[in-house]
Design an enzyme around this catalytic site. Structure first.
Site, mmCIF file in Angstrom:
data_model
loop_
_atom_site.group_PDB
_atom_site.id
_atom_site.type_symbol
_atom_site.label_atom_id
_atom_site.label_comp_id
_atom_site.label_asym_id
_atom_site.label_seq_id
_atom_site.Cartn_x
_atom_site.Cartn_y
_atom_site.Cartn_z
ATOM 1 N N LYS A 1 -27.788 31.144 -61.949
ATOM 2 C CA LYS A 1 -28.667 29.992 -61.847
ATOM 3 C C LYS A 1 -28.693 29.566 -60.391
ATOM 4 O O LYS A 1 -27.776 29.812 -59.620
ATOM 5 C CB LYS A 1 -28.212 28.842 -62.740
ATOM 6 C CG LYS A 1 -26.870 28.221 -62.443
ATOM 7 C CD LYS A 1 -26.773 27.299 -61.260
ATOM 8 C CE LYS A 1 -27.820 26.205 -61.299
ATOM 9 N NZ LYS A 1 -27.697 25.327 -60.056
ATOM 10 N N THR B 1 -26.454 28.375 -53.693
ATOM 11 C CA THR B 1 -25.932 27.459 -54.699
ATOM 12 C C THR B 1 -26.026 28.105 -56.004
ATOM 13 O O THR B 1 -27.068 28.111 -56.573
ATOM 14 C CB THR B 1 -26.653 26.167 -54.848
ATOM 15 O OG1 THR B 1 -25.732 25.275 -55.389
ATOM 16 C CG2 THR B 1 -27.726 26.033 -55.785
#
EC number: 2.3.1.35
Length: 383
Positions: free
Chosen positions: A168, A179
């Site tokens: 993700k 991230t």
């Protein structure tokens, strides 16, 4: 197929009520063995979220039974209470699996600075364990999304084994790792030491070179688990290539779904004195707001590329730099090159090639344009 493509793995993603609207927000990926070799890499941000602190300890001996992930809250900057929440989550999953908490990796993603709603999270863990199955990979990938608009999954078949993965990430994408939360699985027979070496080699040239907005997350985690269920001891060169392909596939999906982006930009730095120089130059360009705005406006402004290169300490002579944008060498010898009107920036995919003329090393860094939608999305993230 995703993390459950390899033999020996079950997964699930459920809605526990952490996020609004009945969205899935808790996932588990369970390794049923017979082996539990593992490795992980984490954010280099000095402000590390509680689940990162816990998981660094858990993976230290190279044995991981399962990963539990939640979206809807990062459990970062939550102090000792937040760390205890991560521990409690690990203990809860371990009890459900009749295993030890120090073999459980915990991952969280979402807003920084708020405690997790533990009753909901633990109930979600119970539900996820009950639902965990060989066909649960897609739901697990869905459950870890935050601002992602789509799930990210990938897999590759090797000689008698399989590698799967999910990830993700749509914002705060910057080295180290971008991230992201990513779980990689394989049914190959690997030692913990092999897992560590292979994972680091793969992430170094993939996730570590994805840099959309220069913001490094507090929660980055990439974990590799090897069940050994195929019984195949892989050729390391082949496995390394396929693992890198899986990571690269996931990176492309992350880039395609980056917040507000209209362009996916590959910055190829060639002719560098060293790989480190090539990466440094690539990152400097990727983080340059003026360059990113120019690409958004479909303006082949090579001057902004050179200006970004000049901020680095890489080895080069300004008068020897050449720059191509989508194949047109708009800058030659540090000055005007071919007609910039020939550059077509209508396609989503953009390639910027920078030749430093200082050596033979090269590297590619991936980024996106900077758009109005990115600003809008991140100006209201917590409201």
């Amino acid at each position: 197929m995703s993390v459950t493509a390899p033999l020996g793995f079950r997964a699930a993603g459920v809605a526990a009520g952490i996020k609004d609207g009945g969205q899935r927000d808790v996932a588990v990926v369970i390794n049923d063995g017979p082996h539990h070799s593992a490795a992980a890499v984490f954010t280099k941000n000095r402000v590390k979220a509680a689940p990162v602190q816990w998981s660094q300890q858990a993976v230290a001996d190279g044995q991981v039974r399962a990963v539990v992930l939640n979206s809807g809250g990062a459990n970062a900057c939550t102090g000792a209470a937040g760390f205890q929440d991560a521990r409690t989550t690990a203990e809860h999953l371990a009890a459900a699996l009749n295993d030890s908490a120090d073999r459980i990796v915990v991952c969280s993603t979402g807003l920084i600075g708020e405690r997790l709603p533990m009753p909901k999270l633990l109930a979600g863990v119970d539900a996820a364990v009950a639902e965990a199955a060989r066909d649960g990979g897609l739901n697990a990938a869905d459950a870890i999304r935050t601002t992602d608009t789509v799930s990210k999954i990938a897999f590759r078949r090797g000689s008698g084994y399989t590698i799967g993965g999910m990830a993700k990430g749509a914002g705060m994408l910057a080295p180290s790792l971008a991230t992201m939360l990513s779980v990689l699985t394989t049914d190959a027979v690997l030692t913990p030491e092999q897992c560590t070496a292979l994972l680091r080699a793969a992430t170094e040239v993939t996730f570590d070179r994805l840099d959309t907005d220069g913001c490094t997350s507090t929660n980055d985690t990439v974990v590799l688990m090897a069940s050994g269920a195929s019984g195949t001891t892989p050729d390391e060169a082949e496995f390394s290539r396929l693992l890198t392909e899986v990571c690269q596939d996931l990176c492309r999906q992350l880039l395609a779904d980056a917040e507000g982006a209209t362009k996916a930009i590959a910055i190829e730095v060639v002719g560098a004195a060293s790989t480190d120089d090539a990466v440094t130059v690539g990152r400097a360009i990727a983080r340059n707001a003026l360059f990113k705005c120019a690409i958004y406006g479909e303006d082949p402004n090579w001057g902004r590329v050179l200006a970004a290169v000049g901020t680095t300490d890489a080895v080069f002579e300004p008068d020897n730099i050449n720059v191509a944008i989508n194949g047109v060498w708009v800058c030659r010898g540090g000055s005007v090159g071919d007609d910039r009107a020939k550059v077509n920036l209508k396609p989503r995919d953009v390639t910027v090639t920078v030749d430093l003329s200082a050596g033979s090393a090269s590297a590619t860094v991936w980024t996106t344009d900077l758009t109005v939608d990115y600003v809008h999305e991140n100006s209201a993230y917590s409201t």
